[in-house]
Design an enzyme around this catalytic site. Structure first.
Site, PDB file in Angstrom:
ATOM      1  N   TRP A 181       0.862  -1.179   0.000  1.00  0.00           N
ATOM      2  CA  TRP A 181       0.000   0.000   0.000  1.00  0.00           C
ATOM      3  C   TRP A 181       0.899   1.230   0.000  1.00  0.00           C
ATOM      4  O   TRP A 181       1.864   1.290   0.771  1.00  0.00           O
ATOM      5  CB  TRP A 181      -0.910   0.050   1.244  1.00  0.00           C
ATOM      6  CG  TRP A 181      -1.602   1.375   1.321  1.00  0.00           C
ATOM      7  CD1 TRP A 181      -2.647   1.809   0.556  1.00  0.00           C
ATOM      8  CD2 TRP A 181      -1.242   2.488   2.162  1.00  0.00           C
ATOM      9  NE1 TRP A 181      -2.962   3.108   0.873  1.00  0.00           N
ATOM     10  CE2 TRP A 181      -2.122   3.549   1.847  1.00  0.00           C
ATOM     11  CE3 TRP A 181      -0.266   2.696   3.144  1.00  0.00           C
ATOM     12  CZ2 TRP A 181      -2.050   4.801   2.478  1.00  0.00           C
ATOM     13  CZ3 TRP A 181      -0.202   3.933   3.772  1.00  0.00           C
ATOM     14  CH2 TRP A 181      -1.095   4.972   3.445  1.00  0.00           C
ATOM     15  N   GLU A 222      -3.265  -3.156  -2.129  1.00  0.00           N
ATOM     16  CA  GLU A 222      -4.367  -2.516  -1.396  1.00  0.00           C
ATOM     17  C   GLU A 222      -4.725  -1.188  -2.054  1.00  0.00           C
ATOM     18  O   GLU A 222      -3.862  -0.357  -2.302  1.00  0.00           O
ATOM     19  CB  GLU A 222      -3.942  -2.268   0.068  1.00  0.00           C
ATOM     20  CG  GLU A 222      -5.026  -1.600   0.912  1.00  0.00           C
ATOM     21  CD  GLU A 222      -4.600  -1.340   2.361  1.00  0.00           C
ATOM     22  OE1 GLU A 222      -3.384  -1.383   2.644  1.00  0.00           O
ATOM     23  OE2 GLU A 222      -5.472  -1.083   3.205  1.00  0.00           O
ATOM     24  N   LYS A 224      -7.097   2.499  -2.357  1.00  0.00           N
ATOM     25  CA  LYS A 224      -7.611   3.519  -1.447  1.00  0.00           C
ATOM     26  C   LYS A 224      -8.280   4.626  -2.235  1.00  0.00           C
ATOM     27  O   LYS A 224      -7.846   4.960  -3.332  1.00  0.00           O
ATOM     28  CB  LYS A 224      -6.459   4.081  -0.611  1.00  0.00           C
ATOM     29  CG  LYS A 224      -6.910   4.999   0.499  1.00  0.00           C
ATOM     30  CD  LYS A 224      -5.886   5.113   1.593  1.00  0.00           C
ATOM     31  CE  LYS A 224      -6.335   6.115   2.639  1.00  0.00           C
ATOM     32  NZ  LYS A 224      -5.460   6.153   3.785  1.00  0.00           N
ATOM     33  N   HIS A 260     -11.564   2.180   2.830  1.00  0.00           N
ATOM     34  CA  HIS A 260     -10.990   2.793   1.623  1.00  0.00           C
ATOM     35  C   HIS A 260     -11.962   2.971   0.469  1.00  0.00           C
ATOM     36  O   HIS A 260     -11.557   3.008  -0.691  1.00  0.00           O
ATOM     37  CB  HIS A 260      -9.786   1.964   1.159  1.00  0.00           C
ATOM     38  CG  HIS A 260      -8.635   2.060   2.095  1.00  0.00           C
ATOM     39  ND1 HIS A 260      -7.373   1.603   1.791  1.00  0.00           N
ATOM     40  CD2 HIS A 260      -8.540   2.588   3.333  1.00  0.00           C
ATOM     41  CE1 HIS A 260      -6.561   1.811   2.808  1.00  0.00           C
ATOM     42  NE2 HIS A 260      -7.250   2.403   3.758  1.00  0.00           N
ATOM     43  N   HIS A 284      -8.446  -5.930   5.045  1.00  0.00           N
ATOM     44  CA  HIS A 284      -8.089  -5.155   6.231  1.00  0.00           C
ATOM     45  C   HIS A 284      -9.406  -4.743   6.856  1.00  0.00           C
ATOM     46  O   HIS A 284     -10.167  -3.978   6.245  1.00  0.00           O
ATOM     47  CB  HIS A 284      -7.311  -3.887   5.857  1.00  0.00           C
ATOM     48  CG  HIS A 284      -5.844  -4.092   5.793  1.00  0.00           C
ATOM     49  ND1 HIS A 284      -4.965  -3.065   5.526  1.00  0.00           N
ATOM     50  CD2 HIS A 284      -5.087  -5.192   5.999  1.00  0.00           C
ATOM     51  CE1 HIS A 284      -3.727  -3.537   5.551  1.00  0.00           C
ATOM     52  NE2 HIS A 284      -3.765  -4.822   5.824  1.00  0.00           N
ATOM     53  N   ASP A 292     -11.541   7.436   6.256  1.00  0.00           N
ATOM     54  CA  ASP A 292     -10.744   6.292   6.697  1.00  0.00           C
ATOM     55  C   ASP A 292     -10.151   6.570   8.075  1.00  0.00           C
ATOM     56  O   ASP A 292      -8.950   6.666   8.241  1.00  0.00           O
ATOM     57  CB  ASP A 292      -9.633   6.082   5.648  1.00  0.00           C
ATOM     58  CG  ASP A 292      -8.755   4.890   5.953  1.00  0.00           C
ATOM     59  OD1 ASP A 292      -9.268   3.887   6.456  1.00  0.00           O
ATOM     60  OD2 ASP A 292      -7.544   4.968   5.671  1.00  0.00           O
ATOM     61  N   ASP A 294     -10.086   4.828  10.791  1.00  0.00           N
ATOM     62  CA  ASP A 294      -9.473   3.709  11.500  1.00  0.00           C
ATOM     63  C   ASP A 294      -9.837   3.635  12.975  1.00  0.00           C
ATOM     64  O   ASP A 294      -8.988   3.442  13.838  1.00  0.00           O
ATOM     65  CB  ASP A 294      -7.945   3.712  11.299  1.00  0.00           C
ATOM     66  CG  ASP A 294      -7.561   3.268   9.900  1.00  0.00           C
ATOM     67  OD1 ASP A 294      -7.907   2.128   9.538  1.00  0.00           O
ATOM     68  OD2 ASP A 294      -6.944   4.052   9.162  1.00  0.00           O
TER      69      ASP A 294
HETATM   70  C1  RNT Z   1      -3.722   3.054   5.024  1.00  0.00           C
HETATM   71  C2  RNT Z   1      -3.804   1.592   4.764  1.00  0.00           C
HETATM   72  C3  RNT Z   1      -2.660   0.775   5.269  1.00  0.00           C
HETATM   73  C4  RNT Z   1      -2.168   1.230   6.615  1.00  0.00           C
HETATM   74  C5  RNT Z   1      -1.216   0.279   7.284  1.00  0.00           C
HETATM   75  C6  RNT Z   1      -0.491   0.902   8.410  1.00  0.00           C
HETATM   76  O1  RNT Z   1      -4.855   3.740   4.741  1.00  0.00           O
HETATM   77  O2  RNT Z   1      -4.997   1.093   5.266  1.00  0.00           O
HETATM   78  O3  RNT Z   1      -2.993  -0.558   5.240  1.00  0.00           O
HETATM   79  O4  RNT Z   1      -3.205   1.483   7.494  1.00  0.00           O
HETATM   80  O5  RNT Z   1      -0.383  -0.292   6.366  1.00  0.00           O
HETATM   81 ZN    ZN Z   2      -5.292  -0.986   5.356  1.00  0.00          ZN
END
Ligand code: RNT
Ligand code: ZN
Length: 418
Positions: A181, A222, A224, A260, A284, A292, A294
């Site tokens: 990513w 990954e 986003k 994402h 994830h 995002d 988290d």
């Molecule tokens: C960021 C991605 C990624 C990170 C990690 C730390 O938006 O989700 O996966 O959160 O690699």
């Molecule tokens: Zn992630």
């Protein structure tokens, strides 16, 4: 109500609670190491802000500052979470010894030797992530940079990470999922949207030209939609990442992070869509609030819906690599960690206790009335009893009993860090 009574309620619907418990206990779930230290790692100055469009907010005391502290905190997580666990490491968590330091393009397996020892002693596997952010060589782009030197540095980092992932898989005897990513993107409207994507594609090609055994090392791409400071354009968009993975099915797999996508899109619906084409995918699991953000994963509708799709689509048989990805620095970090992991476990157990076959038959038979009623009635079945039993069989505390342990740890250990 006892577990035996709860079990009988589920049995009446054709669901075997003992089998659900046994099944879940064997499924590996990858726990991110970065909840413990706000994604800082050990290879750069911890006072520098995070880059790449990600951000931790909050300054609750007790952040892990060293490998020893992070390992000690992770031990608490392992002890309080049921199921089969893996650790997900980032390259920035390299452990340097005897005053040595290596930049990201020069990282070697030996910098992860202590993590291997840690995992071996606890019988767990490891996943890996190259760290393409929070580093002076982000210009701010990395793999998609027009600057040849910058790009070369990050390609070398990616290749080093393939070698480290092979080492982790080999040493621990379990596959290592290696997630690519980058936060590459622009704050404002770019003049060239394709150039960075073509460079990104070529850079991933180069990284994946490093030899590896695809049965052991599983590179992921990954996607986003946007990040903080890169609101207008993300190089590794959903279409980019998915197209890359589809065009390179023999080398990598797609990874979806449910933070994402646009806020009304749901990853639960994307899981079966991808599994109709890809033999394997990766996830994830996080909780986005408006962006995002988290936040700690909850036992909420969408987490349950994702778990249901994982279970129904055969994801537990190795088709879905399940990992967590969130970071909250505003509350006790160990509690945040444990709560999110336990909620993912809860959602998976809940999905395993769903009479999926009978409900599929209702759908296929066109009996949508029964299907809707069944779905609603499932919500008030005695799930808590089965969850308690699962925790008990896994030898971890039940709900209500783990937080006091974390509070004690906070008093004894975390507060001493300030
Ligand atoms: C960021 C991605 C990624 C990170 C990690 C730390 O938006 O989700 O996966 O959160 O690699
Ligand atoms: Zn992630």
């Amino acid at each position: 109500m006892s577990y035996m009574e709860a079990k009988a309620r589920y049995a009446a619907l054709g669901v075997d609670a003992d089998a659900a418990i046994a099944r879940l206990a064997a499924v590996p779930v990858s726990i991110h190491c970065w909840q413990g230290d706000d994604v800082r790692g050990f290879d750069t100055d911890p006072s520098k802000p995070l880059t790449g469009g990600i951000q931790t907010t909050g300054n609750y005391p007790g952040r892990a500052r060293t490998p020893e502290e992070l390992m000690a905190d992770f031990d608490r997580v392992l002890a309080l979470c049921p199921g089969t666990k893996k650790i997900s490491l980032h390259a920035s968590y390299a452990i340097f010894e005897d005053g040595e330091w290596a930049d990201r393009d020069k990282l070697e397996p030996k910098h992860f030797r202590r993590w291997v020892e840690y995992c071996k002693a606890r019988g767990i596997g490891a996943d890996f992530n190259p760290t393409f952010f929070s580093h002076p060589k982000c210009d701010p782009l990395t793999l998609s940079s027009p600057n040849e030197e910058t790009r070369r540095f990050w390609i070398e980092h990616g290749k080093a990470c393939i070698r480290i992932s092979s080492y982790l898989a080999e040493e621990l005897g379990q596959p290592c999922v290696m997630n690519i990513w980058t936060g590459d993107g622009f704050k404002d409207i770019p003049a060239d949207r394709m150039g960075p994507r073509v460079r990104y594609r070529e850079a991933i090609d180069e990284i994946l030209s490093e030899p590896y055994d695809f049965a052991k090392v599983k590179p992921c791409i990954e996607s986003k939609v946007f990040g903080i400071g890169v609101e207008a354009y993300t190089v590794g968009s959903a279409e980019f990442a998915l197209s890359y993975a589809a065009a390179n099915m023999d080398k990598c797999i797609p990874l979806m992070d449910n933070g994402h996508y646009h806020p009304t899109e749901v990853v639960s619906d994307k899981i079966p869509a991808l599994l109709a084409f890809f033999p394997e995918i990766a996830l994830h699991i996080t909780r986005p609030i408006r962006w995002d953000s988290d936040h700690v994963v909850l036992f909420d509708d969408e987490t349950r819906e994702m778990a249901k799709e994982i279970v129904r689509c055969g994801g537990l048989d190795g088709r879905v690599n399940i990992a967590l990805d969130y970071f909250d620095a505003s509350i006790n970090r160990v509690a945040a960690w444990v709560l999110g992991v336990r909620n993912v476990q809860k959602a998976l157990l809940y999905a395993l206790l769903t009479p999926n076959e009978a409900m599929k038959q209702m759908q296929d038979g066109g009996d949508f009335t029964s299907l809707l009623v069944r779905q609603e009635e499932l919500k008030t079945l005695p799930f808590g009893e089965v969850w308690d039993e699962y925790c008990c069989r896994c030898g971890v505390p039940q709900d209500g009993a783990w937080l006091p342990e974390v509070k004690q740890y906070e008093k004894d250990v975390l507060m001493a860090r300030v």
